[in-house]
Design a protein around this motif. Structure first.
Motif, PDB file in Angstrom:
ATOM      1  N   ASP A 279       0.824  -1.209   0.000  1.00 10.25           N
ATOM      2  CA  ASP A 279       0.000   0.000   0.000  1.00 10.25           C
ATOM      3  C   ASP A 279       0.860   1.262   0.000  1.00 10.25           C
ATOM      4  O   ASP A 279       0.571   2.223  -0.715  1.00 10.25           O
ATOM      5  CB  ASP A 279      -0.927  -0.012   1.222  1.00 10.25           C
ATOM      6  CG  ASP A 279      -2.269   0.649   0.940  1.00 10.25           C
ATOM      7  OD1 ASP A 279      -2.827   0.394  -0.145  1.00 10.25           O
ATOM      8  OD2 ASP A 279      -2.755   1.404   1.789  1.00 10.25           O
TER       9      ASP A 279
ATOM     10  N   LEU B  67       2.203   2.325  -3.267  1.00  7.96           N
ATOM     11  CA  LEU B  67       1.220   2.962  -4.151  1.00  7.96           C
ATOM     12  C   LEU B  67       1.110   4.460  -3.892  1.00  7.96           C
ATOM     13  O   LEU B  67       0.486   5.190  -4.670  1.00  7.96           O
ATOM     14  CB  LEU B  67      -0.156   2.318  -3.954  1.00  7.96           C
ATOM     15  CG  LEU B  67      -0.302   0.865  -4.400  1.00  7.96           C
ATOM     16  CD1 LEU B  67      -1.646   0.308  -3.943  1.00  7.96           C
ATOM     17  CD2 LEU B  67      -0.151   0.734  -5.906  1.00  7.96           C
TER      18      LEU B  67
ATOM     19  N   SER C 202      -5.296  -0.678  -6.018  1.00  2.77           N
ATOM     20  CA  SER C 202      -4.087  -0.193  -6.690  1.00  2.77           C
ATOM     21  C   SER C 202      -4.373   0.389  -8.066  1.00  2.77           C
ATOM     22  O   SER C 202      -3.459   0.792  -8.779  1.00  2.77           O
ATOM     23  CB  SER C 202      -3.085  -1.345  -6.839  1.00  2.77           C
ATOM     24  OG  SER C 202      -3.527  -2.281  -7.808  1.00  2.77           O
TER      25      SER C 202
ATOM     26  N   TYR D 258      -1.356  -3.480  -9.295  1.00  5.43           N
ATOM     27  CA  TYR D 258      -1.084  -4.859  -8.888  1.00  5.43           C
ATOM     28  C   TYR D 258      -2.071  -5.786  -9.584  1.00  5.43           C
ATOM     29  O   TYR D 258      -3.205  -5.392  -9.875  1.00  5.43           O
ATOM     30  CB  TYR D 258      -1.195  -5.011  -7.374  1.00  5.43           C
ATOM     31  CG  TYR D 258      -0.230  -4.147  -6.600  1.00  5.43           C
ATOM     32  CD1 TYR D 258       1.040  -3.858  -7.094  1.00  5.43           C
ATOM     33  CD2 TYR D 258      -0.581  -3.611  -5.356  1.00  5.43           C
ATOM     34  CE1 TYR D 258       1.924  -3.061  -6.377  1.00  5.43           C
ATOM     35  CE2 TYR D 258       0.300  -2.811  -4.639  1.00  5.43           C
ATOM     36  CZ  TYR D 258       1.553  -2.537  -5.157  1.00  5.43           C
ATOM     37  OH  TYR D 258       2.431  -1.752  -4.450  1.00  5.43           O
TER      38      TYR D 258
ATOM     39  N   SER E  64      -9.614   3.603  -5.089  1.00  6.63           N
ATOM     40  CA  SER E  64      -8.237   3.992  -5.365  1.00  6.63           C
ATOM     41  C   SER E  64      -8.061   5.488  -5.086  1.00  6.63           C
ATOM     42  O   SER E  64      -8.987   6.286  -5.253  1.00  6.63           O
ATOM     43  CB  SER E  64      -7.891   3.702  -6.826  1.00  6.63           C
ATOM     44  OG  SER E  64      -6.648   4.264  -7.156  1.00  6.63           O
TER      45      SER E  64
END
Length: 323
Positions: free
Chosen positions: A161, A164, A251, A255, A287
């Motif tokens: 995470d 990202l 993501s 991913y 997201s």
């Protein structure tokens, strides 16, 4: 229940076991999580490896994960002993009261042979199980393993995470708890009719992460790489980490929730144990990157849609429903 599926040969899918067996065997990227306890350079490189594997492969294997060999060996033995019990004990025994209601054989929703997984399993919601007072050697082992798996899954989820660029460092702490997750113990019996049959039909996982303890001696896990099926080479020292649908959505498709399956073996049985990192049903998946590929949805909404699609069509539609 499955008699009409097994006796109607016209329902066999147009494939045979040779197609399943001749696919290329590859070794997954190996990541040593012990490097997270070393120098700043080692920590940074290890985290980069994890994110790259999730992006390019959708699964990877880890060592140095902190889960003791003793507990992994113990769950294997407990699992084998459990599946050796007579069928009526597995579904009715008072000694297995915390497990009996979670016993599954095959695919209850199958409408044709191509949807039938050649598997028996105990799919355990850990919320109810961890609250149970029925203490046995098996339940104690499951409880210990699930807590250690939870810590590992959370560690990996936080790393992924952060890579990202999400600005909610407590997201997994707030949305996932040990009581939201699932443990699944699997036995793949020898299959006397392997043509067109899978131990587990092709699918993606509907959670954030799956941690898989494979059989030490019998392989069978396959996944899609570059548009073709490949077989995972066995490694007795590692655990396999699989990216699930929720992480692909969170993501924004960075991913990959990888499609995978298990092939059948005509002569030998195979065992595995899977841990599923799941959020609470109320958790909203979205997201932080715009434009977002998917609309916002709750985990409960996602699971409900998957169940409805499987019931209606016989298979999971998945994330495409939420684009």
């Amino acid at each position: 229940m499955y008699k009409h599926l097994l006796h109607n040969s016209s329902e066999l899918p147009p494939k045979d076991n040779h197609e399943q067996l001749i696919v290329e065997e590859i070794e997954l990227l190996m990541i040593d999580l012990g490097r997270l306890n070393l120098s700043e350079f080692d920590r940074k490189e290890c985290k980069q490896q994890i994110a790259k594997a999730a992006q390019e492969w959708g699964l990877f294997q880890v060592v140095g994960h902190g889960i003791s060999k003793d507990i992994l060996d113990k769950i294997r033995l407990e699992q084998i002993n459990l599946f050796r019990k007579p069928f009526h004990e597995k579904i009715n025994s008072k000694k297995l009261s915390s497990l009996a209601g979670n016993y599954i054989w095959g695919t209850p929703s199958a409408t044709c042979l191509g949807q039938l997984s050649w598997i028996e399993s105990f799919h355990i919601p850990l919320g109810d199980f961890l609250s149970s007072t029925n203490l046995t050697s098996l339940s104690s082992t499951i409880g210990q393993l699930s807590m250690e798996m939870f810590e590992l899954a959370n560690l990996l989820a936080k790393i992924l995470d952060k890579k990202l660029g999400h600005h909610k460092p407590n997201f997994f702490k707030e949305s996932c708890s040990p009581f939201n997750c699932y443990l699944r113990m699997n036995r793949y019996p020898p299959c006397p009719m392997p043509r067109g049959m899978f131990g587990l039909v092709p699918h993606t996982d509907s959670n954030f992460l799956t941690i898989l303890l494979q059989d030490h001696q019998i392989g069978g896990l396959q996944f899609v790489k570059d548009g073709k099926w490949v077989t995972v080479k066995l490694n007795s020292e590692s655990l396999i980490v699989i990216i699930g649908d929720l992480f692909q959505a969170r993501s924004n498709d960075t991913y990959r929730s990888i499609e995978h399956r298990v092939i059948t073996n005509e002569l030998k049985e195979r065992f595995s144990t899977s841990y599923f990192l799941c959020p609470s049903y109320e958790t909203i998946i979205n997201s932080c990157v715009e434009p977002s590929v998917y609309r916002k949805f709750s985990f409960q909404e996602y699971k409900k849609q998957v169940q409805e699609d499987v019931k209606t069509f016989g298979y999971k539609v998945g994330l495409s429903r939420f684009r």
